[in-house]
Design an enzyme around this catalytic site. Structure first.
Site, short mmCIF file in Angstrom:
data_model
loop_
_atom_site.label_atom_id
_atom_site.label_comp_id
_atom_site.label_asym_id
_atom_site.label_seq_id
_atom_site.Cartn_x
_atom_site.Cartn_y
_atom_site.Cartn_z
N HIS A 214 -10.58 -10.60 -79.70
CA HIS A 214 -10.73 -11.93 -79.08
C HIS A 214 -12.00 -12.61 -79.59
CE1 HIS A 214 -7.93 -11.65 -75.37
NE2 HIS A 214 -7.38 -11.14 -76.45
N TYR B 54 -11.61 -17.03 -66.96
CA TYR B 54 -12.39 -16.78 -65.75
C TYR B 54 -12.37 -18.09 -64.95
CZ TYR B 54 -14.43 -12.58 -67.94
OH TYR B 54 -14.62 -11.35 -68.52
N PRO C 4 -17.69 -5.96 -62.00
CA PRO C 4 -16.83 -6.00 -63.18
C PRO C 4 -16.80 -7.32 -63.94
CG PRO C 4 -15.50 -6.10 -61.19
CD PRO C 4 -16.92 -5.86 -60.75
N LYS D 218 -18.78 -4.83 -68.26
CA LYS D 218 -19.85 -4.15 -68.99
C LYS D 218 -19.93 -2.65 -68.73
CE LYS D 218 -21.52 -7.67 -71.15
NZ LYS D 218 -21.12 -7.77 -72.55
N TYR E 272 -22.03 -11.73 -73.67
CA TYR E 272 -20.65 -11.29 -73.46
C TYR E 272 -20.19 -10.37 -74.58
CZ TYR E 272 -15.90 -11.58 -71.66
OH TYR E 272 -14.67 -11.26 -71.11
C1 PHB Z 1 -9.93 -6.22 -67.73
O1 PHB Z 1 -9.16 -6.56 -68.63
O2 PHB Z 1 -9.70 -5.27 -66.97
C2 PHB Z 1 -11.19 -6.98 -67.52
C3 PHB Z 1 -11.54 -7.97 -68.42
C4 PHB Z 1 -12.68 -8.71 -68.22
C5 PHB Z 1 -13.46 -8.48 -67.11
C6 PHB Z 1 -13.13 -7.48 -66.22
C7 PHB Z 1 -11.98 -6.75 -66.40
O3 PHB Z 1 -14.57 -9.23 -66.92
#
Ligand code: PHB
Ligand code: APR
Length: 393
Positions: free
Chosen positions: A72, A202, A294, A298, A386
């Protein structure tokens, strides 16, 4: 039994440590309370930073990740019913992240260890560590067949997660613990449905946070902010889809495809650090030493960055007798841990609904999202963190 490094826990931290040591010709033994099947199917986050991807490539773990992982180059922040892309390529000079589930990393590490002739003692019980300050530290346990066993070693890797026994084995008064518990959790699902977008979204909505991630182009990993003590029984599938649709609604035509939900769970949200990450001959790594919420995924990346530092330090010790790397282990790790704590806390604060925030704080929160998505400097700060701060070693 005798080995150079005894490792407690076969999560990403313990398995990656064993892998890095094996590549340097350093012997280790790994013990794990759960079964192989359990650790290979445990559902956790699934996002690898650029540094983790590079380390996997460099250490012979790249094949399946390259084939099955999804590279990505950006994410979207969504608020006010619109998505705003953060372009990692442009902002970080071509770095990115790879969607590849934690249990796939764990499977690859177990396969690599077994192929190299190493073993892992699964389904052990009654684990304890002793003589941490003496010349020969020990790990005691009952093996899967019910026999009492003892490993004598030079060093112990305390890689047994947040609920393990290593951190609590440090005498009282040695560790300082720092903690923040958030007043919400994430309800996460896996579903047989294509994700709403090829990149992660997000989203902040007055009803709370939502995240659209994925495992494959056909499997979505979707999360909703929920109460910290949420009863999953109160969330039949239809309610989950309705809530996702509401929180992702907008006038840009984004749609959430529904599919069969085959996994549901609630993830608590906590920031935690124990310092120092060492006591005598025992080195804490990964969730045993720190937890991040989460948002930003990280946790596993931090665990792998820790054991990368530890493997270098052990390598230097066995090659030349130098203890400089081991002596600096905790400080080296904690510098990166705290910056990553800051980022995870900041993403969490910017993207969630806080019931105790009033209208002023809500406007400031929206202004922050507006700023991050309209200022190159602010977007670059997000992107740099990130895709992952550099591994120190
Ligand atoms: C996930 O794909 O489980 C995932 C992705 C991004 C995050 C948290 C979990 O910030
Ligand atoms: N003896 C042996 N093993 C133990 C013990 C014990 N007493 N207690 C716990 N374990 C095992 C757990 O069963 C688990 O498999 O230690 C392992 C720790 O693994 P993780 O919890 O995955 O922690 P870590 O390897 O540090 O990886 C961090 O995991 O929690 C996620 O989000 C976090 O992605 C991050 C990653």
């Amino acid at each position: 039994m005798r080995t150079q490094v005894g490792i407690v826990g076969a999560g990403p931290a313990g398995l990656f440590l064993a892998h890095l040591l094996q590549l340097r010709g350093i012997e280790s033994m790994v013990i794990e309370t759960r079964s192989r099947e359990y650790v290979e199917t445990r559902v956790r986050a699934g996002l690898l930073e650029q540094g983790t991807v590079d380390l996997m490539e460099r250490t012979g773990l790249g094949d399946r990740m390259r084939r099955e992982g999804l590279a990505h180059h950006g994410i979207a922040l969504r608020f006010g019913g619109r998505s705003h892309r953060i372009d990692f390529d442009a902002l970080t000079g071509g770095k990115g992240v790879t969607v590849y589930a934690q249990q796939e990393v764990v499977k690859d590490l177990i396969a690599a260890r077994l192929a190299a002739g190493g073993d892992i003692h699964f389904e052990v019980r009654d684990v304890s560590v002793a003589d941490l300050e003496g010349p020969v530290p020990r790990i005691r346990f009952t093996d899967a067949a019910g026999n009492a066993r003892e490993i004598s070693c030079d060093f112990i890797g305390g890689c047994d997660g947040f609920h393990g026994i290593c951190r609590p084995s440090v005498p009282a008064g040695v560790l300082t613990e720092f903690e923040r518990v958030y007043p919400f959790a994430w309800l996460g699902i896996l579903s047989h449905s294509p994700p709403p977008s090829e990149e992660l979204i997000y989203a902040l909505h007055p009803r709370g946070f939502a995240l659209c991630s994925m495992r494959t182009p056909e499997i979505s990993r979707l999360y909703l902010q929920c109460a910290p003590d949420e009863d999953i029984a109160q969330w039949p599938d239809e309610r989950i889809w309705e809530e996702l649709r509401a929180r992702l609604a907008g006038d840009d035509g984004l749609t959430v495809a529904e599919g069969e939900i085959f996994q549901k769970g609630v993830t608590p949200m906590r920031s935690f650090v124990a310092a120092p990450m060492r006591y005598g001959a025992m080195f804490l790594a990964g969730d045993a030493a720190h937890i991040v919420p989460p948002t930003g995924a990280k946790g596993m990346n931090l665990a792998i960055a820790d054991v990368n530092v530890l493997a270098h330090a052990l390598d230097a010790f066995y090659a030349s007798g130098s203890t400089a790397g081991l002596d600096g282990y905790s400080d080296t790790c904690l510098r990166r841990v705290w910056k990553t704590q800051r980022f995870s806390w900041w993403m969490t604060s910017m993207l969630h609904r806080f019931d105790d925030r009033g209208p002023f704080d809500e406007r400031v929160q929206l202004a922050e999202l507006d700023y991050v998505t309209s200022s190159r400097a602010a977007a670059q700060t997000l992107a740099e963190n990130y895709v992952g701060l550099p591994f120190d070693i």
